[in-house]
Scaffold this motif. Structure first.
Motif, PDB file in Angstrom:
ATOM      1  N   ALA A   1       5.401  78.677  18.305  1.00 47.61           N
ATOM      2  CA  ALA A   1       4.611  78.775  19.535  1.00 47.61           C
ATOM      3  C   ALA A   1       4.709  77.474  20.325  1.00 47.61           C
ATOM      4  O   ALA A   1       4.906  77.491  21.542  1.00 47.61           O
TER       5      ALA A   1
ATOM      6  N   LYS B   1       8.924  74.511  26.159  1.00 49.48           N
ATOM      7  CA  LYS B   1       9.942  74.922  27.113  1.00 49.48           C
ATOM      8  C   LYS B   1       9.326  75.551  28.349  1.00 49.48           C
ATOM      9  O   LYS B   1       9.804  75.353  29.461  1.00 49.48           O
TER      10      LYS B   1
ATOM     11  N   THR C   1       7.103  75.279  20.230  1.00 51.26           N
ATOM     12  CA  THR C   1       8.479  75.173  20.728  1.00 51.26           C
ATOM     13  C   THR C   1       8.611  75.921  22.053  1.00 51.26           C
ATOM     14  O   THR C   1       9.158  75.415  23.026  1.00 51.26           O
ATOM     15  N   VAL C   2       8.088  77.121  22.072  1.00 48.49           N
ATOM     16  CA  VAL C   2       8.214  77.953  23.264  1.00 48.49           C
ATOM     17  C   VAL C   2       7.333  77.421  24.395  1.00 48.49           C
ATOM     18  O   VAL C   2       7.747  77.370  25.551  1.00 48.49           O
ATOM     19  N   LEU C   3       6.118  76.984  24.042  1.00 48.97           N
ATOM     20  CA  LEU C   3       5.217  76.455  25.071  1.00 48.97           C
ATOM     21  C   LEU C   3       5.787  75.172  25.685  1.00 48.97           C
ATOM     22  O   LEU C   3       5.630  74.922  26.878  1.00 48.97           O
TER      23      LEU C   3
END
Lengths: 280, 280
Positions: B193, B199, B195-197
């Protein structure tokens, strides 16, 4: 409308079912280089007939490429070489940059529509095909400006009939985003499975303990290497980029646990909780 | 039989419902230090009454500790200090070594039964309580030889009535295995989560792309830091052990992708596919 599905596995098989289910195609034929898949697709009623690639491309109004991503660019060229200006070719692969580069100068480039429907399961092959797949999901349409308006419209109309939300993106942008929301999930899941299997050699009890949390995180590790090896390698730089960030995040967690940093851990997890807004 | 549930959240609230559902308890009272939880548990009908810890321990035949794991050892001691030899205390926490160490010399140690039912969701609080929870899952009973036979039997009979499979384990063994099948899944999910946030700050599209694969891997990142910070820190050495192995597996994946090692990737994923036998 007659459609030809090249690759009658999870994605192609499910799309064949959707085309019939929603009254989009009168006839759907399949193409597959695995004889098992050919007979199974017929038995399951996914397609009306199995043909050779050449026969299918000749008779279909719409040719759908749903094979592993490493074979899509060449199949795209071969299909474009053969079709008339009344036919349309589309693909359903998870990455797009190489494909769009390879077909860019083709005289019939306009007849191609590059798409990535965001749906899948951890299963593969014709038996994995599902009714009702794709509905309610998002499909990314890439470099739509390079497709002829009528070809683009017809493909978009099909996805809309199936109940998908259309999102337009550049091929490069789509590959980066797919690395973040799909490819990395698969890598973490494979790595988690290997972590547990590594331990399980020494211990007996892991079998009995699969809790729901574990199952959902590791589910994707059942996915087919045939599908995923080419995705990881063909989307190499994006995948490496995300993987580096993910390993970094895990190392930060590790350091906080090592230092008994309860506040840091809590803050990190509270931030991670914001993922709720993405998952709604 | 009268039961007292200390901590009427996801786990305690669901257990309260199970006790009523299966006709195990006539009366179930709750204890919670959050006033919101107290009123909500009553509104939702999870319990018949909310009492203080002292009142609840006085009246209940069975006292169930279902609070975050850092508070369980002290509550266990406090409950054991007050009960008679007809009463039983049990906990439902995810880790056990510290708890079993702390209560080991208590004169009423025999009245305590240490258990870890392998069920949960990413939600928390009384509103997260579910009917039909636990059924079909495994419960780990720890250091059963240190419990009085009648206390142990009564708790096991309850879990069997709910439809759980009983697994006996040492506290240390259970903590190691829980690190592998539950704790690490949560860490990878939180890290994914983040990692995605990370980006998503730069990009706009991630919101639209959540595919089913992503959702299932990142689902646990919605879990409560209140539950998980103490679990990671109290099970520190096991969690670090697993986390190191998991980071190592991800680094192996990264190197194979960097080197375009299709064979290595395929072999690793085929091995990971063996997780099927654990997930059945």
């Amino acid at each position: 409308m007659n459609a030809a599905i090249v690759g009658v596995g999870l994605i192609g098989g499910s799309f064949a079912l959707s085309l019939k289910e929603h009254g989009i195609a009168d006839r759907v034929v399949g193409v597959d280089n695995a004889s098992d898949n050919r007979s199974r697709a017929l038995e399951l009623g996914l397609v009306d007939a199995m043909l050779s690639f050449e026969e299918a491309v000749e008779e279909a109004d719409l040719i759908v490429l749903a094979t592993p991503v490493d074979s899509i660019p060449m199949l795209a060229i071969k299909a474009l070489n053969k079709i008339s200006s009344q036919q349309t070719v589309m693909d359903m692969g998870s990455i797009k940059s190489e494909l769009c580069e390879v077909i860019e100068q083709h005289p019939k480039r306009g007849r191609f529509v590059a798409t990535h429907p965001m749906w899948g399961t951890e299963y593969s092959g014709p038996d994995a095909a599902e009714r009702g797949a794709f509905t309610g999901r998002t499909v990314i349409v890439c470099n739509g400006g390079q497709s002829d308006p009528d070809a683009l419209d017809s493909v978009i109309r099909i996805y809309e009939k199936i109940g998908m939300n259309i999102l337009h993106m550049d091929a490069e942008e789509q590959d980066l985003h797919s690395a973040y929301v799909s490819h990395i999930s698969h890598i973490t899941s494979f790595a988690l499975a290997l972590t547990v299997l590594e331990k399980e050699r020494e211990e007996d009890h892991i079998f009995d303990l699969a809790s729901s949390g574990f199952e959902s995180t590791v589910r994707l590790a059942k996915s087919s290497p045939k599908t995923w090896t080419p995705i990881f390698l063909r989307n190499k730089y994006n995948v490496l980029d995300v993987l580096r960030e993910h390993i970094h995040q895990l190392q930060v967690f590790r350091r906080m646990i090592e230092r008994d940093d309860a506040e840091g851990l809590t803050a990190a997890m509270e931030h991670a909780n914001l993922i709720r807004k993405i998952l709604k």
